[in-house]
Design an enzyme around this catalytic site. Structure first.
Site, PDB file in Angstrom:
ATOM      1  N   GLY A 179    -100.334  22.882 -19.041  1.00 49.34           N
ATOM      2  CA  GLY A 179     -99.806  21.530 -19.203  1.00 49.34           C
ATOM      3  C   GLY A 179     -98.758  21.230 -18.166  1.00 49.34           C
ATOM      4  O   GLY A 179     -98.345  22.102 -17.396  1.00 49.34           O
ATOM      5  N   ASP A 184     -86.249  15.786 -26.041  1.00 51.35           N
ATOM      6  CA  ASP A 184     -87.626  15.402 -25.752  1.00 51.35           C
ATOM      7  C   ASP A 184     -88.553  15.892 -26.852  1.00 51.35           C
ATOM      8  O   ASP A 184     -89.584  16.495 -26.603  1.00 51.35           O
ATOM      9  CB  ASP A 184     -88.043  15.954 -24.386  1.00 51.35           C
ATOM     10  N   LYS A 197     -93.376  28.887 -17.586  1.00 51.56           N
ATOM     11  CA  LYS A 197     -92.995  27.565 -17.102  1.00 51.56           C
ATOM     12  C   LYS A 197     -92.383  27.726 -15.725  1.00 51.56           C
ATOM     13  O   LYS A 197     -91.423  28.465 -15.540  1.00 51.56           O
ATOM     14  CB  LYS A 197     -91.998  26.925 -18.058  1.00 51.56           C
ATOM     15  N   PHE A 199     -89.833  18.934 -16.660  1.00 49.63           N
ATOM     16  CA  PHE A 199     -89.162  19.994 -15.896  1.00 49.63           C
ATOM     17  C   PHE A 199     -90.091  20.961 -15.184  1.00 49.63           C
ATOM     18  O   PHE A 199     -89.633  21.841 -14.502  1.00 49.63           O
ATOM     19  CB  PHE A 199     -88.213  20.827 -16.761  1.00 49.63           C
TER      20      PHE A 199
END
Ligand code: NAG
Ligand code: NAG
Ligand code: NAG
Ligand code: NAG
Ligand code: NAG
Length: 656
Positions: free
Chosen positions: A348, A466, A369, A352
């Site tokens: 995904g 978020d 990430k 950030f």
């Protein structure tokens, strides 16, 4: 006479506790620096001579600090030994002797090494090691993940400040300070700070200051920060000799003997009363003996555990204690695990940065990430933040497992969560069936508890910023796990509740005061949670598009139905079939509406949300119109329409 017995037992107990013979000093860690010498070289000869000279020095002098040098350049060896300020010469000598062995064992043929023991530190090098501050060291702490770590830290502040000043203010022979202070509950915290004495007052202070800054990361009741230039330790158990260390023995620290109601002197010849007294006293004595036995077993077990973990540590396993570095993982290892960040492994494109699936060599699956560049944060700050985030552990939060740093590349490694994100279920025509009411209710409650933990139970008071369906992941058992928490901290370090000029989040989930004025608070998350809750129950996306245009947004629609008494019509049709939980669902809608109130102060806290979800007997406030239903109120420019993007799907966090 009868009163004396329990007292003497107590005294005996105290004596047993305080007179435990000193055990071998505990080995902590080493730092071996690059650069080897060869066997039988001049360097080795000089090193041996320095070491035996230090060993004999410890038998004479008393300040606990010894330095020696030997040889001519380039084979000069400089070395020093620093024993903890309260350690007696005998212990110091034994500790120094042991640390030589450890240097040979862990740093064989290294020209430069540092060895830390509980009672002493040894350092040698071919370069000058005194006179400059070196804070490249180790942290050793017990992993007890204290619940009241914040209180503990607050309670320790005055002690920390005092010890820092006192140690730095010491003379050129000794820079050492120790003390204790009451902590939360019945705890007493003991602390020691020490610098190598040749440092100036400022140098010592700065060294200790940077050690102190590490403390909040560890949420532990026993932390040692070991630098080559200074050392800090605090612990909830007394680990230093308070007699030598100047501060008065903390007698208050020991719980006062229980105040048992003592029988009043019996009237003479009252046999009945006498029997009662004897019974009471006997029971008291038995109770105290049991206490004593229990206490002694307990402390022995603790000591044994301590020694075991020492062994464990020496074998290189990091079980009970671990170092801060353990979370840092090589960039190449992570990169390889994701197939060099291949498109196939892309999971995904969150705020950030991009998320990839990875598989480590041992088969463990991870999510990686890759942070977008330009966080503007220094390396050390980044590491500190990551360590703080890694301490956050909750069933409803995705666990941060590690990180990696290389140049401007920053990677975060998370646990891999089996199922997709929540939006892939609730908005999907077929998969939404999997989530029946029972599951959805558990998901709602789980998210609420996760957010509550971020807001209140962690020392950091993290505002997620978020929160949305795609940031809630579901594991194999459909337990929700909130992702991406705290990532904003890695980008915008010092904001917490202040006004923020960099707005991070997703329109549609953002509280009006945050979207419009940048006012960030825990209540902004409550708003997002409210939107999410309504989405889960209605199965409708907050910004449903029809033919490319935004049709009526969820909040307005929900409010209209609610006001007209048609709340049940909001519920996802797949939930309603044959369900007898309609009342619970309507109650949830009610809670959702309370969360999206326009005025942040009208919104409940996450703590009350959790309470309201947990009990149907709590009366709920009456909601008023949620934000953004009308074109007035929160609009900063009355008369002008609201920002157009507000109900659109724009995710602005990607571009910041
Ligand atoms: C110390 O040893 C290292 C590694 O061998 C070397 O790079 C450095 O120049 C040496 N320093 C001195 C002062 O000799
Ligand atoms: C120095 O010695 C250590 C331990 O024996 C070894 O692992 C390392 O490779 C050596 N380094 C060099 C440059 O020879
Ligand atoms: C350490 O102590 C042992 C035994 O007491 C002794 O044999 C050894 O030589 C000592 N080591 C040093 C470096 O002094
Ligand atoms: C180191 O030792 C030498 C003598 O061996 C002494 O003159 C010097 O003052 C010491 N340095 C420090 C910082 O203690
Ligand atoms: C503390 O130090 C004093 C003075 O050196 C010594 O007499 C005493 O035995 C020490 N106590 C402990 C528990 O080591």
């Amino acid at each position: 006479m009868l009163k004396i017995i329990p007292k003497s037992i107590l005294l005996l107990c105290f004596h047993l506790l305080t007179l435990i013979p000193p055990t071998k000093s505990r080995f902590l860690d080493t730092r071996c620096d690059d650069g080897n010498y060869t066997a039988n070289s001049n360097y080795q000869i000089n090193l041996n001579s320095v070491i035996s000279s230090l060993a004999s020095a410890t038998t004479t002098a008393t300040n606990g600090f010894f330095n020696r040098s030997a040889g001519q350049p380039p084979d000069t060896v400089n070395a020093f030994v620093l024993c903890r300020g309260d350690v007696d010469p005998d212990t110091c000598r034994r500790c120094v002797n042991d640390s030589f062995d450890m240097a040979e064992r862990y740093c064989p043929y290294r020209k430069r090494a540092t060895v830390w023991y509980d009672d002493c530190m040894l350092r040698f090098s071919n370069e000058t090691i005194l006179g400059s501050v070196d804070t490249n060291g180790r942290v050793i702490y017990t992993q007890d993940n204290l619940q009241n770590a914040d209180e503990l830290y607050q309670a320790m502040r005055p002690l920390i400040d005092r010890l820092k000043t006192e140690a730095a203010g010491g003379d050129s022979r000794r820079k050492f300070a120790s003390g204790d202070t009451p902590g939360p509950g019945f705890m007493t915290v003991y602390g020691v700070m020490q610098c190598t004495p040749e440092l100036s007052e400022d140098e010592c202070y700065n060294c200790l200051e940077s050690a102190v800054n590490q403390i909040p990361i560890y949420r532990s009741s026993d932390v040692r920060i070991l630098y080559p230039s200074c050392i800090l330790r605090y612990s909830s158990s007394r680990f230093f000799n308070a007699t030598v260390a100047l501060s008065p023995p903390p007698t208050e620290a020991l719980a006062p003997p229980p105040r048992l109601p003592l029988p009043s002197p019996p009237p003479p010849d009252n046999r009945n009363n006498k029997t009662i007294i004897i019974t009471v006293v006997t029971i008291t004595i038995i109770f105290m003996i049991l206490c004593l036995v229990f206490f002694c077993i307990f402390t022995r077990r603790k000591r044994k555990l301590g020694m075991n973990s020492n062994l464990v540590h020496e074998q290189g396993e990091v079980d009970e204690i671990s170092t801060a570095k353990s979370l840092q993982i090589s960039f190449d290892v992570i990169k390889a695990s994701t197939g060099n960040f291949s498109e196939n492994n892309k999971l995904g494109d969150g705020g950030f940065g991009v998320v990839y699936k990875g598989k480590l060599e041992n088969g463990k699956e991870i999510a990686v990430k890759r942070l977008s560049r330009g966080s503007g944060q220094g390396e050390q700050e980044f590491v500190n933040e990551v360590l703080l985030l890694a301490r956050l552990q909750h069933r409803n939060l995705v666990r941060l497992l590690g990180f990696s740093l290389e140049g401007s590349e920053r990677l975060l490694m998370y646990e891999f969560v089996q199922n997709a994100s929540l939006d892939k279920f609730i908005f999907h025509p077929a998969r939404r069936m999997i989530l029946n009411w029972e599951r959805r209710y558990k998901i709602i409650a789980g998210i609420a508890r996760g957010v509550l933990y971020l807001h209140e139970d962690s020392r950091l008071k993290i505002i997620h910023r978020d929160l949305k369906a795609s940031n809630v992941l579901l594991d194999a058992e459909m337990i929700p796990k909130i992702a991406d928490f705290g990532t904003a901290r890695l980008f915008t370090p010092e904001e917490s509740q202040a006004n923020t000029f960099r707005i991070v989040g997703t329109y549609g989930y953002m509280a009006p005061e945050y979207a419009l004025y940048g006012q960030l608070s825990v209540k902004s998350d409550v708003y997002s949670f409210g939107v999410l809750l309504l989405e889960i129950i209605t199965g409708r996306n907050n910004h449903t598009l029809q033919n490319g245009a935004v049709i009526e947004d969820l909040l307005s629609h929900a409010w209209k139905c609610w006001r007209n008494g048609r709340a049940a019509s909001l519920i996802d049709p797949t939930l309603k079939d044959g369900s007898n939980s309609i009342r619970d669902m309507i109650r949830c809608i009610h809670i959702g509406l309370l969360c999206v109130q326009e005025d942040a102060s009208d919104r409940p806290t996450m703590a009350s949300v959790v309470l309201m979800l947990g009990s149907s007997s709590i009366t709920l406030a009456v909601p008023s119109e949620p934000a953004f239903v009308t074109q007035t109120g929160t609009n900063p420019n009355p008369g002008k329409p609201l920002p157009k993007g507000y109900t659109s799907t724009t995710t602005i966090s990607n571009n910041l």
